[in-house]
Scaffold this active site. Structure first.
Site, PDB file in Angstrom:
ATOM      1  N   GLY A 169       0.810  -1.218   0.000  1.00 20.74           N
ATOM      2  CA  GLY A 169       0.000   0.000   0.000  1.00 20.74           C
ATOM      3  C   GLY A 169       0.837   1.259   0.000  1.00 20.74           C
ATOM      4  CB  CYS A 170       3.692   2.303   2.080  1.00 21.01           C
ATOM      5  SG  CYS A 170       2.815   2.204   3.659  1.00 21.01           S
ATOM      6  CB  THR A 171       5.216   0.356  -2.748  1.00 15.14           C
ATOM      7  OG1 THR A 171       6.159  -0.069  -1.758  1.00 15.14           O
ATOM      8  CG2 THR A 171       5.893   0.449  -4.096  1.00 15.14           C
TER       9      THR A 171
END
Length: 146
Positions: free
Chosen positions: A36-38
């Protein structure tokens, strides 16, 4: 905007007040190099030129180290600064550390949040619980409509 000192992805100490000048998109995310962060980081990176054209700068914040941020930026060609909030000073100042419950286990973690800050340091809009998909486009639309 709270004024807090923290290292960036190069290990240089800066204050959040040093980020003022352009409209500031300050986004908080849980961890480098996770799905998700990527995805969120890549969405902001892909739209970076449009943010700049709209007079905005993007800065990401997580509890990862400067070294982790440096690798993350290199791996995904992230053009904007990441703050290494290992002591949670920025997260605490913005209230983004929350209790999370995963599979019945409670822990404290970073709530994915974004703050839009004007050139004077006034927080003008907050996305308190971000859904990753389309978030960068939502933020850009908010800036372009101002």
């Amino acid at each position: 905007m709270p004024d807090v000192a923290v290292a960036d992805d190069t290990g240089t100490m800066i204050r959040t007040s040093d980020l003022l000048g352009d409209t500031l998109v300050l986004y908080f995310y849980p961890k480098d190099d996770t799905p998700g962060c990527t995805s969120e980081a890549k969405q902001f990176a892909e739209a970076y030129d449009r943010f700049k054209a709209a007079g905005a700068e993007i800065v990401g914040v997580s509890r990862d180290s400067s070294d982790s941020h440096e690798s993350f930026k290199e791996k995904y060609d992230i053009p904007y600064r990441l703050l290494a909030d290992v002591d949670e000073r920025v997260c605490n100042a913005f209230g983004t550390i929350v209790e999370k419950n995963m599979y019945g286990k409670k822990s404290l973690g970073v709530q994915r949040s974004t703050f839009l800050v004007d050139t004077t340091g006034t927080i003008v809009y907050v996305w308190p619980k971000v859904s990753v998909e389309g978030h960068a486009a939502d933020v850009l639309a908010r800036i372009e409509s101002r």
